[in-house]
Design a protein around this motif. Structure first.
Motif, PDB file in Angstrom:
ATOM      1  N   ASP A 147       0.823  -1.216   0.000  1.00 20.89           N
ATOM      2  CA  ASP A 147       0.000   0.000   0.000  1.00 20.89           C
ATOM      3  C   ASP A 147       0.857   1.266   0.000  1.00 20.89           C
ATOM      4  O   ASP A 147       0.427   2.311  -0.502  1.00 20.89           O
ATOM      5  CB  ASP A 147      -1.024   0.006   1.137  1.00 20.89           C
ATOM      6  CG  ASP A 147      -0.446  -0.343   2.492  1.00 20.89           C
ATOM      7  OD1 ASP A 147       0.732  -0.730   2.581  1.00 20.89           O
ATOM      8  OD2 ASP A 147      -1.191  -0.233   3.485  1.00 20.89           O
ATOM      9  N   HIS A 148       2.080   1.200   0.505  1.00 18.77           N
ATOM     10  CA  HIS A 148       2.986   2.348   0.421  1.00 18.77           C
ATOM     11  C   HIS A 148       3.388   2.604  -1.039  1.00 18.77           C
ATOM     12  O   HIS A 148       3.431   3.748  -1.482  1.00 18.77           O
ATOM     13  CB  HIS A 148       4.242   2.130   1.264  1.00 18.77           C
ATOM     14  CG  HIS A 148       3.973   2.065   2.723  1.00 18.77           C
ATOM     15  ND1 HIS A 148       3.882   0.874   3.405  1.00 18.77           N
ATOM     16  CD2 HIS A 148       3.756   3.043   3.638  1.00 18.77           C
ATOM     17  CE1 HIS A 148       3.626   1.114   4.678  1.00 18.77           C
ATOM     18  NE2 HIS A 148       3.553   2.427   4.838  1.00 18.77           N
ATOM     19  N   PHE A 149       3.680   1.519  -1.765  1.00 16.89           N
ATOM     20  CA  PHE A 149       4.023   1.662  -3.179  1.00 16.89           C
ATOM     21  C   PHE A 149       2.825   2.172  -3.979  1.00 16.89           C
ATOM     22  O   PHE A 149       2.985   2.969  -4.905  1.00 16.89           O
ATOM     23  CB  PHE A 149       4.511   0.322  -3.756  1.00 16.89           C
ATOM     24  CG  PHE A 149       5.894  -0.025  -3.315  1.00 16.89           C
ATOM     25  CD1 PHE A 149       6.996   0.591  -3.879  1.00 16.89           C
ATOM     26  CD2 PHE A 149       6.104  -0.963  -2.316  1.00 16.89           C
ATOM     27  CE1 PHE A 149       8.287   0.274  -3.473  1.00 16.89           C
ATOM     28  CE2 PHE A 149       7.384  -1.284  -1.902  1.00 16.89           C
ATOM     29  CZ  PHE A 149       8.475  -0.672  -2.479  1.00 16.89           C
ATOM     30  N   GLU A 150       1.636   1.710  -3.621  1.00 11.16           N
ATOM     31  CA  GLU A 150       0.432   2.177  -4.321  1.00 11.16           C
ATOM     32  C   GLU A 150       0.231   3.673  -4.111  1.00 11.16           C
ATOM     33  O   GLU A 150      -0.108   4.403  -5.050  1.00 11.16           O
ATOM     34  CB  GLU A 150      -0.794   1.386  -3.857  1.00 11.16           C
ATOM     35  CG  GLU A 150      -0.773  -0.043  -4.363  1.00 11.16           C
ATOM     36  CD  GLU A 150      -1.827  -0.938  -3.725  1.00 11.16           C
ATOM     37  OE1 GLU A 150      -2.525  -0.502  -2.782  1.00 11.16           O
ATOM     38  OE2 GLU A 150      -1.945  -2.091  -4.175  1.00 11.16           O
ATOM     39  N   ALA A 205       8.027   4.275 -13.532  1.00  7.16           N
ATOM     40  CA  ALA A 205       7.748   4.365 -12.097  1.00  7.16           C
ATOM     41  C   ALA A 205       6.956   3.148 -11.630  1.00  7.16           C
ATOM     42  O   ALA A 205       7.261   2.558 -10.584  1.00  7.16           O
ATOM     43  CB  ALA A 205       6.986   5.647 -11.792  1.00  7.16           C
ATOM     44  N   LYS A 206       5.965   2.745 -12.406  1.00  7.45           N
ATOM     45  CA  LYS A 206       5.150   1.572 -12.052  1.00  7.45           C
ATOM     46  C   LYS A 206       6.019   0.310 -12.006  1.00  7.45           C
ATOM     47  O   LYS A 206       5.947  -0.467 -11.049  1.00  7.45           O
ATOM     48  CB  LYS A 206       4.029   1.408 -13.076  1.00  7.45           C
ATOM     49  CG  LYS A 206       3.145   0.203 -12.866  1.00  7.45           C
ATOM     50  CD  LYS A 206       2.065   0.146 -13.940  1.00  7.45           C
ATOM     51  CE  LYS A 206       1.186  -1.057 -13.806  1.00  7.45           C
ATOM     52  NZ  LYS A 206       1.843  -2.314 -14.195  1.00  7.45           N
ATOM     53  N   GLU A 250       6.894  -1.922  -8.602  1.00  9.50           N
ATOM     54  CA  GLU A 250       6.618  -3.365  -8.533  1.00  9.50           C
ATOM     55  C   GLU A 250       7.890  -4.153  -8.242  1.00  9.50           C
ATOM     56  O   GLU A 250       7.885  -5.075  -7.432  1.00  9.50           O
ATOM     57  CB  GLU A 250       5.970  -3.836  -9.832  1.00  9.50           C
ATOM     58  CG  GLU A 250       4.546  -3.338  -9.978  1.00  9.50           C
ATOM     59  CD  GLU A 250       3.939  -3.645 -11.338  1.00  9.50           C
ATOM     60  OE1 GLU A 250       4.638  -4.191 -12.229  1.00  9.50           O
ATOM     61  OE2 GLU A 250       2.749  -3.315 -11.511  1.00  9.50           O
ATOM     62  N   MET A 251       8.997  -3.790  -8.881  1.00  5.21           N
ATOM     63  CA  MET A 251      10.255  -4.502  -8.666  1.00  5.21           C
ATOM     64  C   MET A 251      10.760  -4.283  -7.236  1.00  5.21           C
ATOM     65  O   MET A 251      11.189  -5.228  -6.576  1.00  5.21           O
ATOM     66  CB  MET A 251      11.318  -4.046  -9.665  1.00  5.21           C
ATOM     67  CG  MET A 251      12.640  -4.771  -9.494  1.00  5.21           C
ATOM     68  SD  MET A 251      13.990  -4.048 -10.435  1.00  5.21           S
ATOM     69  CE  MET A 251      14.112  -2.437  -9.700  1.00  5.21           C
ATOM     70  N   PHE A 252      10.728  -3.042  -6.771  1.00  3.03           N
ATOM     71  CA  PHE A 252      11.190  -2.757  -5.413  1.00  3.03           C
ATOM     72  C   PHE A 252      10.348  -3.515  -4.396  1.00  3.03           C
ATOM     73  O   PHE A 252      10.883  -4.077  -3.442  1.00  3.03           O
ATOM     74  CB  PHE A 252      11.132  -1.256  -5.121  1.00  3.03           C
ATOM     75  CG  PHE A 252      12.312  -0.472  -5.624  1.00  3.03           C
ATOM     76  CD1 PHE A 252      13.083  -0.908  -6.696  1.00  3.03           C
ATOM     77  CD2 PHE A 252      12.652   0.731  -5.034  1.00  3.03           C
ATOM     78  CE1 PHE A 252      14.166  -0.174  -7.160  1.00  3.03           C
ATOM     79  CE2 PHE A 252      13.731   1.475  -5.481  1.00  3.03           C
ATOM     80  CZ  PHE A 252      14.492   1.016  -6.542  1.00  3.03           C
TER      81      PHE A 252
END
Length: 132
Positions: free
Chosen positions: A78-81, A107-108, A112-114
């Motif tokens: 949720d932080h990445f979202e 960025a997307k 996702e990779m991170f």
């Protein structure tokens, strides 16, 4: 006035500065960034200018590995979202075009990779695997 595409370092700086000004005051992800970066925001922004300039404008001004500083952060999906929401809104407000679309796609993919790699390292260290 119609929006234009990202074309030069001034556009990159506008994107990065606008995005991170939103991040710094965001109730959800702001505290994580502010705690990690502290008073080094000017250095971080300079690094982000070079990073995005390298990715989007093929001006090779960034060298380094972007993942390691993020490896041990207390962040979840949720932080990445939220990061992506802010990034997408920033780009869509300021720019329109092929490079702007590329910025959102990159960025997307990076988010996702991170997220995947952070979970991988977290799982490995909890299971007695990787120690770094």
């Amino acid at each position: 006035m119609p929006l234009t595409d990202i074309t030069d370092i001034d556009d990159i700086k506008l994107m990065v500065n606008t995005f991170y000004s939103k991040v710094q005051v965001d109730n959800f992800i702001g505290p994580i960034f502010n705690e990690k970066i502290g008073n080094r925001w000017p250095d971080h922004l300079e690094k982000m200018y070079r990073f995005w300039q390298t990715i989007l404008l093929e001006v090779h001004s960034y060298s380094g590995s972007p993942f390691p500083p993020h490896k041990h952060l207390p962040i979840e999906k949720d932080h990445f979202e939220r990061w992506m929401e802010l990034f997408t809104a920033t780009v869509d407000t300021l720019f329109m075009g092929v490079v702007a679309d590329e910025a959102k796609l990159r960025a997307k993919n990076m988010a996702e990779m991170f997220h995947y790699k952070i979970n991988y390292f977290r799982d490995a260290s909890q299971n007695g695997g990787l120690k770094n």
